[in-house]
Design an enzyme around this catalytic site. Structure first.
Site, PDB file in Angstrom:
ATOM      1  N   CYS A  10      -1.015   6.572   8.891  1.00  0.00           N
ATOM      2  CA  CYS A  10      -1.392   5.292   8.279  1.00  0.00           C
ATOM      3  C   CYS A  10      -2.489   5.589   7.262  1.00  0.00           C
ATOM      4  O   CYS A  10      -2.408   6.584   6.547  1.00  0.00           O
ATOM      5  CB  CYS A  10      -1.837   4.297   9.350  1.00  0.00           C
ATOM      6  SG  CYS A  10      -3.215   4.885  10.365  1.00  0.00           S
ATOM      7  N   ARG A  62       0.847  -1.207   0.000  1.00  0.00           N
ATOM      8  CA  ARG A  62       0.000   0.000   0.000  1.00  0.00           C
ATOM      9  C   ARG A  62       0.875   1.247   0.000  1.00  0.00           C
ATOM     10  O   ARG A  62       0.584   2.221  -0.701  1.00  0.00           O
ATOM     11  CB  ARG A  62      -0.930   0.000   1.218  1.00  0.00           C
ATOM     12  CG  ARG A  62      -2.054  -1.023   1.127  1.00  0.00           C
ATOM     13  CD  ARG A  62      -3.001  -0.905   2.317  1.00  0.00           C
ATOM     14  NE  ARG A  62      -3.778   0.326   2.277  1.00  0.00           N
ATOM     15  CZ  ARG A  62      -4.474   0.809   3.306  1.00  0.00           C
ATOM     16  NH1 ARG A  62      -4.457   0.183   4.471  1.00  0.00           N
ATOM     17  NH2 ARG A  62      -5.158   1.925   3.191  1.00  0.00           N
TER      18      ARG A  62
END
Length: 284
Positions: free
Chosen positions: A234, A178
């Site tokens: 995040c 990611r």
């Protein structure tokens, strides 16, 4: 000050009058599963706080997928849960400490020092043969007064301003694929904030599910300046929290959370996006 407590530590203290145990179990995409699991079985005396209903506010255009809760509403929630300024709070989940660390961070942000994350989580507690219950505690409200630690939080404009600045390290806590922008299962844009390095939050635990020691955490962040400014993010500000905790355990003294994180960053079309690996460590 330690932030992690063992199963046996809690077993020995769980009925002490100032202890408040908080069940934070929650699964993304299955928002009711944590509360249902709590109703079925939990550590005796535990209260339940929901990531999205109690520990986040409603989603708006900016602020990310799990915006920080309104401080007045959060202090009210804590008070109703029986958490007062003198309480020792033990948070647990079954998600590797991610959800429990969100509560840990929020309480620290509100100036409450006596908060800890339970090592390993509920399943390990159950497997150890320690007591569980389906009984729901009668909640006796306790006044909670916040002393907000504004220096623990960073907003998008400050992240923009500090990109590439000497002495500032930006850490992306998501999985490597990611971070590199190879996949993006949740947010509408893939990639990372330019200059960020990747330290996957789940690597703060060993193969046995236990949190790594302070020395092992320090090894994860080797080469970074412990006295520099470290900004952690995040996808939505939740799984960054265990990295904030790990950094503190490792001896970093100026760790801040970008609470809106990647989902907030991409809500501003002018913000730059990077893909692939960053070649240089910032903040050295």
């Amino acid at each position: 000050m330690k932030n992690i407590v063992s199963l046996k530590w809690l077993l020995a203290r769980m009925y002490e009058s100032d202890i408040v145990i908080v069940d934070c179990r929650f699964q993304l995409g299955k928002p009711e599963s944590g509360r249902e699991a709590y109703k079925e079985s939990h550590i005796p005396g535990a209260v339940y706080l929901d990531l999205e209903k109690d520990l986040s506010s409603a989603i708006t255009e900016h602020g990310g997928r799990h915006p920080l809760p309104d401080i007045a509403e959060l202090t009210g929630t804590l008070s109703r849960a029986g958490i007062g300024n003198a309480s020792r709070v033990i948070a647990y989940d079954d998600q590797g400490g991610a959800m429990a660390s969100r509560l840990w961070w929020l309480l620290k942000y509100l100036g409450h020092e006596q908060v800890f994350v339970l090592d390993e989580g509920f399943t390990a507690w159950q497997k150890a043969g320690f007591p569980v219950s389906a009984d729901q505690k009668v909640l006796i409200p306790s006044p909670f007064f916040a002393t907000v630690q504004h220096n623990m939080l960073v907003e998008v404009d400050e992240v923009q301003e500090k990109l590439g600045k000497a002495g500032v390290t930006l850490i992306d806590s998501r999985e490597a694929a990611r971070y590199r922008g190879e996949v993006e299962p949740i947010d509408r844009v893939a990639g990372h904030i330019p200059g960020a390095i990747n330290r996957f939050w789940a690597e703060g635990r060993g193969a046995d599910g236990q949190w790594k020691s302070a020395e092992e955490q320090a090894a994860r962040f080797e080469g970074l300046a412990k006295d520099g400014e470290t900004i952690v993010y995040c996808g939505s500000g939740v799984t960054a929290c265990p990295n904030v905790l790990a950094l503190q355990e490792a001896g970093f003294t100026n760790v801040r959370l970008y609470a809106g994180s990647w989902s907030d960053w991409i809500s501003f079309p002018e913000n730059q996006i990077a893909v692939g690996d960053e070649v240089a460590l910032k903040g050295e």
